[in-house]
Enzyme design. Sequence first.
Site, mmCIF file in Angstrom:
data_model
loop_
_atom_site.group_PDB
_atom_site.id
_atom_site.type_symbol
_atom_site.label_atom_id
_atom_site.label_comp_id
_atom_site.label_asym_id
_atom_site.label_seq_id
_atom_site.Cartn_x
_atom_site.Cartn_y
_atom_site.Cartn_z
ATOM 1 N N HIS A 46 105.275 67.562 -64.704
ATOM 2 C CA HIS A 46 104.865 65.949 -64.791
ATOM 3 C C HIS A 46 106.038 65.083 -65.550
ATOM 4 O O HIS A 46 106.497 65.636 -66.532
ATOM 5 C CB HIS A 46 103.562 66.289 -65.588
ATOM 6 C CG HIS A 46 102.695 65.076 -65.565
ATOM 7 N ND1 HIS A 46 101.988 64.838 -64.491
ATOM 8 C CD2 HIS A 46 102.390 63.866 -66.594
ATOM 9 C CE1 HIS A 46 101.234 63.589 -64.662
ATOM 10 N NE2 HIS A 46 101.554 62.960 -65.595
ATOM 11 N N SER A 79 100.929 59.639 -61.811
ATOM 12 C CA SER A 79 99.783 60.052 -62.757
ATOM 13 C C SER A 79 98.842 59.194 -62.828
ATOM 14 O O SER A 79 98.000 59.003 -61.676
ATOM 15 C CB SER A 79 100.520 60.087 -64.235
ATOM 16 O OG SER A 79 99.672 60.920 -65.154
ATOM 17 N N ASP A 120 102.490 71.316 -62.962
ATOM 18 C CA ASP A 120 101.741 70.017 -63.467
ATOM 19 C C ASP A 120 100.231 70.378 -63.399
ATOM 20 O O ASP A 120 99.937 71.164 -62.441
ATOM 21 C CB ASP A 120 102.087 69.068 -62.441
ATOM 22 C CG ASP A 120 101.472 67.684 -63.109
ATOM 23 O OD1 ASP A 120 100.894 67.617 -64.054
ATOM 24 O OD2 ASP A 120 101.563 66.709 -62.248
#
Length: 469
Positions: A439, A253, A409
């Site tokens: 995610h 991320s 995601d």
Amino acid sequence: MVQKGHKKKEGGKDLGKLIHEHDAKLKGSLLWNILKQSLFAIIVGILALCLFNYMDTQVPEGVTEVWSARILDTSLRTMGKVILFLNNFGVHGGVCRFTRKGVDMMLTTLITGSPFGLGSDPELKIYDTVFDGVGVRVYEPVNLKSNKRPALVYYHGGGWSWLSVGRYPYRPSLAYYHHGGGWSWLSVDVYDGATRALAKRVGMVVVSVSYRQSPEHPHPIPFEDCLTATKYVVNNAKSLHVDPSRVAISGDSAGGHLSAAVAMAMKKEIKISVPIYPCLQLFDLQTPSYIENKDYIPGMLTDVSMLTYWLNYGNISYNYIDDILANRHTSQKLKESLYAKYVSPDWYMKEHIRTPSLRNMKKKTNFGKTELSDKIQETILNPDFSPLMVPDAKYKDLPLTYVLTAGYDVLRDDGLIYYQRLKKAGAKVHLAHYADGFHGMIFFFDGPMPFQVGIRAMNDLVEFLKKNL
């Protein structure tokens, strides 16, 4: 005689009356108990229905652990409401020591089964220390005796704002670190399970970086901390018993973003870069993945939560949330510039877009707020801030790159565009795409609620690193 008989009769009446009253009370008591139990059952039923509705989130198709996904989402959405409440009462972004600790403990519990993490490990030497002013946690496999050990420098996710709270028990004297005049908590407990597994299963030293976080420390500070710690590993490889030609970097991320940014800054010094579902641009928040994935496990990440992280990192006002979500933050001139081509639909991988109407998107350019665009464009076009905002030639000499993306995601298309552009530039790049992924899945390969997609993703990453590092 008559009086006595009369008394007897009255006495009989009194006894009957008492029995009747007793029976009435008994019936009343039973009715009341039944009423109370029924009322309790109704209340419990209503609460159960409310809880079920609250937990009824969209789960990616292919994910069989539906209730685990709902528990995960419910926990994080609830914490998100606390964060939003604090933001509404003046705590910027809801980010403070209390909420950071809460998020950290919640995810640590969901991942490991305990709010206090995993404790000691006989297979690893684990300690917290400082590399050139930056706090790190080091994992060294005890059976790895070579002076030329491979190493992975890991940058944690959490939107540059979260998941670095608490203290680690092994080196309490180093629980705080000082960098540039600011004190910060040193810990990466949420990532402890993943970084341990990578160290043991690959057979390498892992350095987990506890960089300073936004909004207190916005861009470029987190990037600079990661760059500093990575350079320290390379430049001090001998004393760390690490092979300087076998240093990899990774992160998920926001950490995937940092991995991409550091890779461009240290092309010749890094062997492998592994950005895991990275966020790579703030130019266009209307990509297919932002549109079709924002409602899947929203507690983990949505378009709005990702944007607030970008705003924290870029030191940009929350007043612009609606404009940026609608892409009004870029002027018509900027939408028609070369920068727009870096993230244009030409790079979309249609085979990974589930919604047919989004596979052939046409981007309008005749709108945008010029004043806002001029105000923030220096930030959003900075390659260290948006690693996709560079010409293809900048990617040519990047180290071997393993791009991991998840089908459900909002950041999916950022990673896929990055893969496509590196491939076109001639860089060595491998794509690991998980159509049923979401995610945060890389956390959940073990522990009390593992996901099959998380297990697959971790196994594939381990095998890639063992083969190539």
